[in-house]
Design an enzyme around this catalytic site. Structure first.
Site, PDB file in Angstrom:
ATOM      1  N   ASP A  13      46.038  46.853  44.090  1.00 53.59           N
ATOM      2  CA  ASP A  13      44.963  47.140  43.153  1.00 53.59           C
ATOM      3  C   ASP A  13      43.704  47.359  43.993  1.00 53.59           C
ATOM      4  OD1 ASP A  13      43.524  47.251  40.655  1.00 53.59           O
ATOM      5  OD2 ASP A  13      42.862  45.206  41.046  1.00 53.59           O
ATOM      6  N   ASP A  15      39.761  47.177  42.577  1.00 52.28           N
ATOM      7  CA  ASP A  15      38.614  46.354  42.189  1.00 52.28           C
ATOM      8  C   ASP A  15      39.023  44.896  42.002  1.00 52.28           C
ATOM      9  OD1 ASP A  15      36.437  48.360  41.955  1.00 52.28           O
ATOM     10  OD2 ASP A  15      37.809  49.246  40.501  1.00 52.28           O
TER      11      ASP A  15
END
Length: 219
Positions: A13, A15
């Site tokens: 991922d 953020d």
């Protein structure tokens, strides 16, 4: 920690996992709310962590009414984020060390993020991380966002690796749900959200930082 299957690729991922941006988004949303004349509660922000923008829209209308001027509010959030990330977003602890280990083991890696491609590329480039990834899968590259598994399945296909042989690294509940549904060996590295029972069930491990993941891979 020993991974249950051979590790042939890693999907990250962005953020809250690579970049310390979730706290900045929270600040931006609150600041925009002040300018817009609304209160934006912390638990409301937490409910959207890991969701693509389109999936967050119904939550705003439920919270503030069907006539809420969401495009104008989003514009203020973007302005606040531009100020907060003018010099780039901080990189999370252990990112470079983990990527160095992946280089040493010659393991391919991708990013699977809900952030729109243009913003994702800009953030990663500013952080100096863009050249360190083989593939970037971002908002607009798939139809169904997290918690649907499509972002992770798209990343695995782009790398040419079976999802079952990918480690997925996530900080959000919706991200963990998406990676688990994709059949990946999911590791949660908590950021704003602490792991709940469901996360312990869906993840093969909970890491404190990405240093843990590096150490597990070394074994």
């Amino acid at each position: 920690m020993i991974f249950p299957r051979a590790v042939k690729a890693i999907v990250f991922d962005m953020d809250g996992l690579l970049l310390d941006t979730e706290a900045l988004v929270m600040q931006a949303m609150m600041r925009a709310g002040e300018r817009f004349g609304i209160d934006v509660p912390l638990d409301f922000i937490h409910s959207m962590v890991g969701l693509p923008g389109a999936a967050s829209e119904p939550l705003f209308y439920k919270q503030y009414g069907d006539d809420f001027a969401l495009p104008e509010y989003y514009g203020l959030v973007r302005e606040e984020m531009a100020v907060l990330t003018a010099d780039g977003a901080p990189i999370k602890t252990g990112v470079h060390d983990l990527l160095d280990e992946l280089d040493a083991q010659e393991l391919p890696r991708a990013v699977a993020t809900s952030t729109r491609r243009e913003f994702a590329l800009t953030r990663l480039e500013k952080a100096g991380l863009l050249p360190r990834f083989d593939k970037i899968i971002a908002g607009g590259d798939y139809v169904n966002g997290k918690p649907h598994p499509e972002p992770f399945l798209t990343a695995a296909a782009a790398l040419g690796v079976a999802p079952a042989n990918c480690i997925a690294l996530e900080d959000s509940y919706n991200g963990v749900r998406a990676a688990h549904a994709a059949g990946m060996m999911t590791v949660m590295v908590p950021d704003l959200l602490q792991p709940i029972g469901e996360m312990h069930e869906k993840a093969v491990a909970i890491a404190q930082t990405l240093h843990d993941v590096r150490d597990w891979l070394k074994r």
